[in-house]
Design an enzyme around this catalytic site. Sequence first.
Site, PDB file in Angstrom:
ATOM      1  N   ASN A   9       1.063  -0.817  -0.160  1.00 40.10           N
ATOM      2  CA  ASN A   9      -0.241  -0.145  -0.150  1.00 40.10           C
ATOM      3  C   ASN A   9       0.746   0.883   0.078  1.00 40.10           C
ATOM      4  OD1 ASN A   9      -1.093   1.821   0.338  1.00 40.10           O
ATOM      5  ND2 ASN A   9      -2.658   1.438   2.629  1.00 40.10           N
ATOM      6  N   TRP A  10       0.741   1.582  -0.921  1.00 36.28           N
ATOM      7  CA  TRP A  10       2.068   2.577  -1.522  1.00 36.28           C
ATOM      8  C   TRP A  10       1.553   3.976  -0.678  1.00 36.28           C
ATOM      9  CZ3 TRP A  10       4.071   3.030  -6.973  1.00 36.28           C
ATOM     10  CH2 TRP A  10       4.933   1.412  -7.764  1.00 36.28           C
ATOM     11  N   LYS A  11       0.584   3.680   0.041  1.00 33.10           N
ATOM     12  CA  LYS A  11      -0.782   5.382   0.188  1.00 33.10           C
ATOM     13  C   LYS A  11      -0.125   6.787  -0.443  1.00 33.10           C
ATOM     14  CE  LYS A  11       0.304   3.094   4.946  1.00 33.10           C
ATOM     15  NZ  LYS A  11      -0.211   3.281   6.048  1.00 33.10           N
ATOM     16  N   HIS A  94      -9.491   0.803   5.014  1.00 37.27           N
ATOM     17  CA  HIS A  94      -8.151   0.967   5.573  1.00 37.27           C
ATOM     18  C   HIS A  94      -8.726   1.869   6.611  1.00 37.27           C
ATOM     19  CE1 HIS A  94      -4.290   2.462   6.165  1.00 37.27           C
ATOM     20  NE2 HIS A  94      -3.446   1.499   5.875  1.00 37.27           N
ATOM     21  N   GLU A  96      -6.828   4.435   7.850  1.00 33.48           N
ATOM     22  CA  GLU A  96      -6.271   5.856   7.774  1.00 33.48           C
ATOM     23  C   GLU A  96      -7.940   6.542   6.769  1.00 33.48           C
ATOM     24  OE1 GLU A  96      -2.477   5.247   5.411  1.00 33.48           O
ATOM     25  OE2 GLU A  96      -2.144   4.892   7.560  1.00 33.48           O
ATOM     26  N   GLU A 166      -5.302  -5.520  10.858  1.00 32.91           N
ATOM     27  CA  GLU A 166      -4.238  -4.031  10.655  1.00 32.91           C
ATOM     28  C   GLU A 166      -4.991  -3.943  12.283  1.00 32.91           C
ATOM     29  OE1 GLU A 166      -2.396  -2.881   7.061  1.00 32.91           O
ATOM     30  OE2 GLU A 166      -4.166  -1.637   7.141  1.00 32.91           O
ATOM     31  N   GLY A 172       2.665   1.439  10.851  1.00 30.84           N
ATOM     32  CA  GLY A 172       3.580   3.113  10.371  1.00 30.84           C
ATOM     33  C   GLY A 172       4.190   3.381  12.019  1.00 30.84           C
ATOM     34  N   SER A 212       3.312  -2.188  10.366  1.00 28.38           N
ATOM     35  CA  SER A 212       4.587  -2.087  10.488  1.00 28.38           C
ATOM     36  C   SER A 212       5.639  -3.957  10.338  1.00 28.38           C
ATOM     37  CB  SER A 212       5.276  -2.104  12.175  1.00 28.38           C
ATOM     38  OG  SER A 212       4.776  -1.240  11.885  1.00 28.38           O
ATOM     39  N   GLY A 233       2.514  -1.068   4.183  1.00 26.41           N
ATOM     40  CA  GLY A 233       2.483   0.373   4.178  1.00 26.41           C
ATOM     41  C   GLY A 233       4.411   0.569   3.419  1.00 26.41           C
ATOM     42  N   GLY A 234       4.538   1.788   4.535  1.00 25.31           N
ATOM     43  CA  GLY A 234       6.104   1.732   4.664  1.00 25.31           C
ATOM     44  C   GLY A 234       7.723   0.473   3.745  1.00 25.31           C
TER      45      GLY A 234
END
Length: 249
Positions: A9-11, A94, A96, A166, A172, A212, A233-234
Amino acid sequence: MRKAVIAGNWKMNKTIKGAKELIALLKDKVNTDKVEVVFCPTYTALSTAVEELKGTNIKVGAQNMHWEDNGAFTGEISADMLLELGVEYVILGHSERRQYFNETDATVNKKFKKALKAGLIPIVCVGESLGEREADIQKKIVTDQVIAAFNEIEASDAAKSIVAYEPIWAIGTGKTASSEQAEEVCRWVRETLDSLYGTETSQKVRIQYGGSVNASNVDELMGMENIDGALVGGASLKEDFASIVNFGK
Ligand code: PEP
């Protein structure tokens, strides 16, 4: 046997140029048929990703979509618009999106139904907040989210879906759920699906862990019975993603 599915997930990261560079860095390293690999860039880089990944096994997913076909929904994107670009997956609900854009269990359910009807593979996110974990109500929170998401979804469609567990406190933050904590909740997710659809269907649904995930913890997480993949993610924005996809090696 469920095939592992690992999605990045590149956000809200990477311009078209940046997306091309990242794909060039990762493409050959994550092009496998042992794991289903999905890149989820921003809307503006979706076409580029589809183009750049032609001839590989790597699929492209969007990070969100609207449940209506078209109309007065400024700023929104429909399932057909994604399909037209060659997108095959979509992340829904998600944390977010739930936190900053007021998505609710009800809107996630509408999107989920639409995605399935349109032929996209949904990755439906669930997970508890830190406060909910501290209050030890994570089982109820996640179970309720799963029940609400799958409301009025038939078994044959449910079987094609992916659920991403998640925990919000692990997204993150560098704080991963332990593999036991992650497995426990993923097992509850499967048990909930079992009570909704029966074992045959619940055994087909793939459940990812997200929060993470990195090259050092992926092996242990992927070794768990009810964890069938990862939503990353990251670490999906760097070379680490290749080590994650090639877990166990
Ligand atoms: C995510 O946003 O889905 C996620 C899991 O992020 P990170 O891997 O950075 O915790």
